[in-house]
Design a protein around this motif. Structure first.
Motif, PDB file in Angstrom:
ATOM      1  N   UNK A   1       0.826  -1.255   0.078  1.00  0.00           N
ATOM      2  CA  UNK A   1       0.086   0.188  -0.088  1.00  0.00           C
ATOM      3  C   UNK A   1       0.803   1.313   0.016  1.00  0.00           C
ATOM      4  N   UNK A   2       0.190   2.448  -0.570  1.00  0.00           N
ATOM      5  CA  UNK A   2       1.103   3.626  -0.460  1.00  0.00           C
ATOM      6  C   UNK A   2       1.287   4.019   1.036  1.00  0.00           C
ATOM      7  N   UNK A   3       2.520   4.302   1.319  1.00  0.00           N
ATOM      8  CA  UNK A   3       2.806   4.430   2.974  1.00  0.00           C
ATOM      9  C   UNK A   3       3.110   5.942   2.755  1.00  0.00           C
ATOM     10  N   UNK A   4       2.200   6.714   2.405  1.00  0.00           N
ATOM     11  CA  UNK A   4       2.490   8.197   2.439  1.00  0.00           C
ATOM     12  C   UNK A   4       1.112   8.836   2.559  1.00  0.00           C
ATOM     13  N   UNK A   5       1.276  10.079   2.967  1.00  0.00           N
ATOM     14  CA  UNK A   5      -0.255  10.589   3.152  1.00  0.00           C
ATOM     15  C   UNK A   5      -0.936  10.965   1.891  1.00  0.00           C
TER      16      UNK A   5
END
Lengths: 132, 380
Positions: B77-81
């Protein structure tokens, strides 16, 4: 045993008489029936309450993993972060014995070296020999 | 990206000492380590999906393995905001204030002599935010064609939200950036209407006697259209790299301000909140932070989760609208509701914009449901 039963019966009788005197049985009966009536009248409004259904396994897992990946750290408000810092020498400043001689003293204060016979950091072997 | 990295380093259920150690590791990291890790996070998210070209070739992937944070690479998963996180944080004017801080430190001694940790912080800040040369550019988005990272972010905000920042350029002139026609100008009215509906639903969660005003169908329709609007700018992972770069930059500044870190201490801006620290630093360099900075800081993470949740499409029908406003799932019902995040967004968005989202306004029109439209196509 007979005495106990007699006392129980007398107790119930007293409670009944007390309730009659205080009209409690009438009040509780009225309140109970009244609420039942109100609840019955409001029951059709329950149909307007949103129906909530569970998320299917696939989307539920995907959403959970997505939120977990985005989870960041929570820092205490008003905190402070100390990063220890040793004294930073100037270029050419004596910093202690060479690594092959012993550990350098990183806590020394800045200034000229006291032992003039020792080399400065960055001083070449030739210049050291020439000066001494 | 930054706060997630700190969380991964600190591990599960970390002690305060472990958190402090993780923050110190990130704040004193070499800029190349951070940029290589950012590339690993990018590759792990597989923005183009598993069946397409890899986002990094073998040389870049091999180089990235050498970074100091190689042991805590996220998966899938995208591990950023979300870009919304960067948008609200950038509205505090933190980037422009810190640009002046960096310039002052690098060009003289007016702010004092920076500590070693602050000098390292300056190295990272110049690399992440202002394009200092590195073997790998943090942005992979700035070039001779679009040189200014702030203009790239403004362009992304405009395209995804139809919004500009609350201020102009550093010298208060109107900002200059590419403003394309394909922009989500309907985002803000949909978003605020949704917040209004969610507030009404929250107010009725414990209502068991009277009419329940929670309109789950309306919430779903607004959510569906909002997701559609956001996804229309995201086709084939467009704006994903810009989102990651923006989240890294703003996350770096948020971490810098979240504690009395070495640079905050060197600037003598000790305070108890990020907004107060930014205000004090702004005063030192002659630029005021946004007066609503506290609200922006306070809702940034929650807004990120809220928008990502909507965009994911998990609310696929009125029967699932509860996911957006309940704090706990109903009994015997599976799901991860985000009511706490929603509540924070409503409160702080109202405080930041001055709009009372809890008042009922005239409802906006939404497009007909997608299914109806599909049925009409081909009808004779």
């Amino acid at each position: 045993m007979g005495r106990m039963n007699e006392l129980d019966e007398r107790n119930r009788d007293l409670e009944l008489r007390l309730a009659e005197v205080a009209q409690v049985n009438v009040i509780s009966g009225t309140l109970f029936n009244g609420f039942q009536d109100v609840i019955a009248e409001l029951r059709p409004l329950r149909d307007l309450t949103p129906q909530r259904e569970p998320v299917e396994d696939g989307p539920a897992d995907a959403a959970g993993e997505m939120l977990a990946a985005m989870q960041g750290v929570t820092l205490p408000p008003g905190g402070s972060l100390q990063v220890p810092e040793a004294s930073v020498p100037f270029i050419g400043q004596f910093t202690g014995p060479r690594p092959d001689v012993g550990q350098s003293d990183v806590s020394q204060t800045a200034g000229r070296p006291r032992n003039q016979n020792q080399r400065f950091r960055g001083q070449t072997h030739q210049s050291y020999e020439r000066e001494n | 990206m930054i706060r997630q990295l700190v969380a991964r380093i600190a591990g599960t259920n970390p002690s305060p000492a472990q958190i402090a150690d993780a923050v110190a590791q990130v704040l004193t990291a070499d800029p190349l380590d951070l940029i290589l890790h950012m590339d690993q996070v990018w590759a792990a998210a597989q923005p183009w999906g598993p069946g397409n070209l890899p986002v990094a070739g073998p040389a870049r992937a091999a180089l990235a393995l050498n970074n100091a944070f190689n042991g805590v690479v996220p998966q899938n998963n995208p591990a950023w905001d979300h870009l919304g996180y960067s948008y609200v944080l950038e509205n505090t004017r933190a980037v422009q204030i810190f640009r002046r801080v960096v310039r002052a430190y690098r060009s003289g001694e007016s702010l004092g002599i920076p500590s070693v940790a602050t000098q390292r912080w300056l190295d990272v800040t110049e690399a992440l935010m202002f394009g200092a040369a590195n073997p790998l550019a943090a942005w992979l988005a700035t070039s001779a064609v679009r040189q200014d990272p702030e203009a790239v972010r403004r362009n992304a905000y405009w395209r995804l939200f139809g919004l500009d920042l609350a201020f102009g350029a550093d010298d208060n002139r109107p900002p200059v950036y590419d403003k394309p026609d394909a922009a989500n100008t309907s985002f803000i009215r949909l978003f605020e209407e949704l917040l209004n509906e969610l507030w009404r639903a929250m107010s009725n969660v414990r209502n068991i006697a009277g009419e329940n005003q929670a309109d789950d169908d309306r919430i779903f329709r607004l959510t569906e259209e909002l997701a559609e609007v956001l996804r229309s700018r995201r086709q084939r992972a467009l704006l994903a790299r810009e989102e990651l770069a923006a989240a890294t930059v703003l996350g770096w500044l948020e971490l810098t301000l979240s504690l009395d870190t070495p640079v905050v201490q060197d600037l003598r801006a000790h305070a108890t909140s990020a907004a107060d620290r930014l205000q004090l630093i702004g005063q030192k360099v002659g630029m005021s932070a946004h007066s609503k900075s506290a609200s922006f800081f306070s809702m940034s993470q929650e807004l990120s989760a809220f928008l990502r949740y909507i965009e994911s499409g998990v609310v696929s029908g009125p029967q699932l609208s509860w996911l957006l406003y309940l704090q706990q799932p109903p009994q015997n019902v599976q799901g991860t509701p985000i009511g706490n995040d929603t509540r924070r967004v409503i409160t702080e968005w109202a405080a930041a914009t001055g709009k009372d989202l809890k008042l009922r306004t005239r409802p906006i029109e939404v497009r007909p449901p997608i299914n109806v439209g599909r049925q009409l196509i081909g009808a004779r």
